[in-house]
Design a protein around this motif. Structure first.
Motif, PDB file in Angstrom:
ATOM      1  N   PRO A 223       0.810  -1.224   0.000  1.00 10.84           N
ATOM      2  CA  PRO A 223       0.000   0.000   0.000  1.00 10.84           C
ATOM      3  C   PRO A 223       0.841   1.272   0.000  1.00 10.84           C
ATOM      4  O   PRO A 223       0.549   2.224  -0.728  1.00 10.84           O
ATOM      5  N   GLY A 224       1.903   1.288   0.817  1.00  8.47           N
ATOM      6  CA  GLY A 224       2.772   2.464   0.856  1.00  8.47           C
ATOM      7  C   GLY A 224       3.469   2.708  -0.464  1.00  8.47           C
ATOM      8  O   GLY A 224       3.641   3.865  -0.892  1.00  8.47           O
ATOM      9  N   PHE A 225       3.876   1.628  -1.134  1.00 12.18           N
ATOM     10  CA  PHE A 225       4.515   1.780  -2.446  1.00 12.18           C
ATOM     11  C   PHE A 225       3.541   2.387  -3.452  1.00 12.18           C
ATOM     12  O   PHE A 225       3.889   3.305  -4.203  1.00 12.18           O
ATOM     13  N   VAL A 226       2.325   1.861  -3.500  1.00  9.07           N
ATOM     14  CA  VAL A 226       1.333   2.381  -4.446  1.00  9.07           C
ATOM     15  C   VAL A 226       1.039   3.846  -4.151  1.00  9.07           C
ATOM     16  O   VAL A 226       0.936   4.676  -5.069  1.00  9.07           O
ATOM     17  N   GLU A 227       0.907   4.193  -2.867  1.00 13.62           N
ATOM     18  CA  GLU A 227       0.673   5.590  -2.495  1.00 13.62           C
ATOM     19  C   GLU A 227       1.794   6.496  -2.989  1.00 13.62           C
ATOM     20  O   GLU A 227       1.558   7.628  -3.415  1.00 13.62           O
ATOM     21  N   SER A 228       3.027   5.984  -2.947  1.00 10.02           N
ATOM     22  CA  SER A 228       4.189   6.802  -3.328  1.00 10.02           C
ATOM     23  C   SER A 228       4.356   6.925  -4.838  1.00 10.02           C
ATOM     24  O   SER A 228       4.816   7.959  -5.334  1.00 10.02           O
ATOM     25  N   ILE A 229       3.999   5.887  -5.576  1.00 14.83           N
ATOM     26  CA  ILE A 229       4.269   5.915  -7.021  1.00 14.83           C
ATOM     27  C   ILE A 229       3.103   6.471  -7.825  1.00 14.83           C
ATOM     28  O   ILE A 229       3.281   6.906  -8.965  1.00 14.83           O
ATOM     29  N   ILE A 230       1.933   6.513  -7.219  1.00 18.36           N
ATOM     30  CA  ILE A 230       0.734   6.833  -7.983  1.00 18.36           C
ATOM     31  C   ILE A 230       0.788   8.233  -8.602  1.00 18.36           C
ATOM     32  O   ILE A 230       0.258   8.463  -9.689  1.00 18.36           O
ATOM     33  N   LEU A 250      -6.146  -4.599   0.159  1.00 21.14           N
ATOM     34  CA  LEU A 250      -6.425  -4.565  -1.278  1.00 21.14           C
ATOM     35  C   LEU A 250      -7.638  -3.704  -1.622  1.00 21.14           C
ATOM     36  O   LEU A 250      -7.562  -2.898  -2.566  1.00 21.14           O
ATOM     37  N   PRO A 251      -8.762  -3.817  -0.922  1.00 20.64           N
ATOM     38  CA  PRO A 251      -9.910  -2.981  -1.304  1.00 20.64           C
ATOM     39  C   PRO A 251      -9.603  -1.495  -1.301  1.00 20.64           C
ATOM     40  O   PRO A 251     -10.025  -0.765  -2.207  1.00 20.64           O
ATOM     41  N   ALA A 252      -8.869  -1.025  -0.287  1.00 18.62           N
ATOM     42  CA  ALA A 252      -8.546   0.403  -0.218  1.00 18.62           C
ATOM     43  C   ALA A 252      -7.638   0.816  -1.372  1.00 18.62           C
ATOM     44  O   ALA A 252      -7.820   1.881  -1.973  1.00 18.62           O
ATOM     45  N   VAL A 253      -6.651  -0.019  -1.680  1.00 20.89           N
ATOM     46  CA  VAL A 253      -5.755   0.279  -2.806  1.00 20.89           C
ATOM     47  C   VAL A 253      -6.550   0.302  -4.108  1.00 20.89           C
ATOM     48  O   VAL A 253      -6.379   1.189  -4.949  1.00 20.89           O
ATOM     49  N   ARG A 254      -7.443  -0.675  -4.269  1.00 23.31           N
ATOM     50  CA  ARG A 254      -8.235  -0.738  -5.503  1.00 23.31           C
ATOM     51  C   ARG A 254      -9.129   0.497  -5.646  1.00 23.31           C
ATOM     52  O   ARG A 254      -9.266   1.055  -6.748  1.00 23.31           O
ATOM     53  N   ARG A 255      -9.737   0.933  -4.548  1.00 20.86           N
ATOM     54  CA  ARG A 255     -10.589   2.128  -4.615  1.00 20.86           C
ATOM     55  C   ARG A 255      -9.784   3.348  -5.034  1.00 20.86           C
ATOM     56  O   ARG A 255     -10.248   4.170  -5.841  1.00 20.86           O
ATOM     57  N   GLU A 256      -8.566   3.492  -4.488  1.00 19.44           N
ATOM     58  CA  GLU A 256      -7.740   4.647  -4.830  1.00 19.44           C
ATOM     59  C   GLU A 256      -7.328   4.617  -6.293  1.00 19.44           C
ATOM     60  O   GLU A 256      -7.368   5.649  -6.988  1.00 19.44           O
ATOM     61  N   VAL A 257      -6.945   3.445  -6.768  1.00 19.80           N
ATOM     62  CA  VAL A 257      -6.541   3.317  -8.175  1.00 19.80           C
ATOM     63  C   VAL A 257      -7.706   3.654  -9.104  1.00 19.80           C
ATOM     64  O   VAL A 257      -7.543   4.380 -10.092  1.00 19.80           O
ATOM     65  N   GLU A 258      -8.879   3.144  -8.781  1.00 22.45           N
ATOM     66  CA  GLU A 258     -10.052   3.413  -9.623  1.00 22.45           C
ATOM     67  C   GLU A 258     -10.456   4.886  -9.553  1.00 22.45           C
ATOM     68  O   GLU A 258     -10.841   5.490 -10.572  1.00 22.45           O
ATOM     69  N   ALA A 259     -10.366   5.476  -8.361  1.00 22.06           N
ATOM     70  CA  ALA A 259     -10.736   6.883  -8.214  1.00 22.06           C
ATOM     71  C   ALA A 259      -9.820   7.792  -9.024  1.00 22.06           C
ATOM     72  O   ALA A 259     -10.252   8.847  -9.506  1.00 22.06           O
ATOM     73  N   ARG A 260      -8.566   7.359  -9.182  1.00 24.07           N
ATOM     74  CA  ARG A 260      -7.611   8.173  -9.956  1.00 24.07           C
ATOM     75  C   ARG A 260      -7.632   7.828 -11.439  1.00 24.07           C
ATOM     76  O   ARG A 260      -6.858   8.385 -12.220  1.00 24.07           O
ATOM     77  N   GLY A 261      -8.464   6.889 -11.825  1.00 29.26           N
ATOM     78  CA  GLY A 261      -8.563   6.506 -13.237  1.00 29.26           C
ATOM     79  C   GLY A 261      -7.320   5.786 -13.744  1.00 29.26           C
ATOM     80  O   GLY A 261      -6.971   5.890 -14.923  1.00 29.26           O
ATOM     81  N   LEU A 262      -6.661   5.024 -12.866  1.00 35.17           N
ATOM     82  CA  LEU A 262      -5.403   4.373 -13.217  1.00 35.17           C
ATOM     83  C   LEU A 262      -5.526   2.850 -13.304  1.00 35.17           C
ATOM     84  O   LEU A 262      -4.530   2.134 -13.214  1.00 35.17           O
ATOM     85  N   GLY A 263      -6.745   2.363 -13.504  1.00 36.43           N
ATOM     86  CA  GLY A 263      -6.951   0.930 -13.560  1.00 36.43           C
ATOM     87  C   GLY A 263      -6.178   0.232 -14.653  1.00 36.43           C
ATOM     88  O   GLY A 263      -5.849  -0.958 -14.542  1.00 36.43           O
TER      89      GLY A 263
END
Length: 390
Positions: A223-230, A250-263
């Motif tokens: 999660p920290g890696f995804v937060e940093s690279i996004i 995973l659910p929180a990471v998936r929500r953030e990725v989808e919210a940013r349109g980076l799926g």
């Protein structure tokens, strides 16, 4: 040679992979292996379906829900179960030696082996002297039992030199031992996969794919890696992250990725069966391991390297024992998420380096880290064998 392999785990996920790997490698070397598991566990039957939660037997479920100190008393009580089961196995078919995956508070197997004059080798993946996810309430008792076990085994298999040195500092002179990190089986072979077809199936043609396999939990660092690279993905327009696995975060990471349109840039397929892992790794050009711990031997590291996928990994001693930075992988200062992200982004444009280091990583695994190597190492600990170190 007859081997009694005893463990007190559920034999799920990585535990099951390790148990199957060692047991099957011993069989390939001509040993007759009988695995005695926790009641209800069957680590030799590999799961074929991916689920978000592993099913547990009724007994294991009840025990795991016990509060702290009661759980540890239950672990102590399991010595009675071990006494009955191991003695029955010895009467039925006396082994030439016992191999045990060590668990806290479990001393009965060594007591029986010594009373019966049977060599016993311990494999150490856990200890009362390291920080554990589940708090240890009876720590003093656990360490006294562990000290007795460590000094009365015939031999010990450690997963890292750091672990061996740590326990030697705590418990004094140990029996002969070997350092035997994790390994992989023959399925992890890039020549068995049609990489181009697999990438087409996942819509990854023409992309640089950096991957990861594992659990989505804070202590693994995903999660920290995804937060940093996004926010920095624009620095490497051709890069796609492929993160395989599940977990509570995973659910929180998936929500953030989808919210940013980076799926499409950060793929999150969830958990997949272990036998499908090579197909997913074959889609990767390189990989990242955001975090680990001071004593462990991450299974995913070996599975990635065996497929010719080099890894950006933290410089913990057990990891550095496997990766030579710049030759079989790339190390960054542990806990420095930014350094990990920097390296991942920089390697996106270095195809030649990725291929060179990936090939060297695969060669290392082929030479030293197949399960057969682990089986040969543990057999060297038997009385009269050569190759163990004190």
């Amino acid at each position: 040679m007859k081997v009694l392999y005893h463990h007190r785990t559920q034999g799920k996920r990585v535990e099951g992979v390790h148990i199957r790997g060692v047991a099957n490698a011993l069989r390939e070397l001509g040993c007759e292996v009988r695995v005695v598991s926790f009641p209800g566990a069957d680590p030799e039957r590999e799961p074929v379906a991916a689920t978000t939660g592993e099913g547990k037997g009724r007994l294991a479920t009840l025990v795991s829900r016990l509060p702290g100190v009661l759980f540890e008393f239950a672990e102590l009580g399991y010595n009675l179960v071990t006494w009955w089961r191991i003695r029955a196995e010895i009467r039925r078919n006396r082994p030439d030696f016992i191999y045990e995956r060590y668990s806290l508070f479990l001393f009965m197997t060594i007591w029986i082996a010594r009373s019966e004059g049977i060599p016993i080798i311990l494999e150490i993946n856990d200890s009362a002297v390291v920080q554990r996810l589940r708090p240890l309430w009876l720590k003093s008792l656990a360490r006294r039992i562990e000290a007795w076990c460590m000094t009365h085994a015939t031999g010990i298999v450690f997963i890292s030199t750091y672990f061996r040195n740590l326990l030697a500092d705590h418990y004094g002179r140990l029996p002969p031992s070997v350092v035997s990190p994790n390994a992989v089986d023959a399925r992890f072979d890039p020549t068995r996969c049609d990489r181009d077809a697999l990438r087409r199936a996942q819509g990854l043609e023409g992309r640089v794919v950096c991957g990861h396999m594992g659990v989505f939990a804070r202590w693994h660092g995903v999660p920290g890696f995804v937060e940093s690279i996004i926010d920095r993905l624009d620095e490497a327009p051709g890069l796609t992250l492929l993160i395989v696995g599940d977990g509570e975060d995973l659910p929180a990471v998936r929500r953030e990725v989808e919210a940013r349109g980076l799926g499409d840039r950060i793929r999150l397929p969830g958990r997949v069966p272990h036998h499908e892992i090579p197909q997913w790794v074959a889609c990767m050009d390189y990989a990242f391991l955001p975090d680990s711990n001071e004593y462990g031997s991450p299974m995913k590291l070996f599975e990635l390297m065996a497929m010719g996928v080099a890894v950006v990994a933290p410089d913990y001693d057990p990891v550095a024992e496997v990766i030579e930075s710049g030759r079989t992988g790339w190390l960054f200062p542990r806990k420095d998420v930014r350094a990990c992200v920097d390296q991942v982004l920089a390697l996106c444009g270095r195809e030649d380096e990725r291929e060179r280091v990936g090939a060297a990583a695969r060669a290392y695994i082929e030479r030293e880290r197949r399960w057969r190597n682990n089986a040969q190492q543990l057999l060297s600990l038997l009385p009269g064998a050569q190759g163990a170190t004190a």
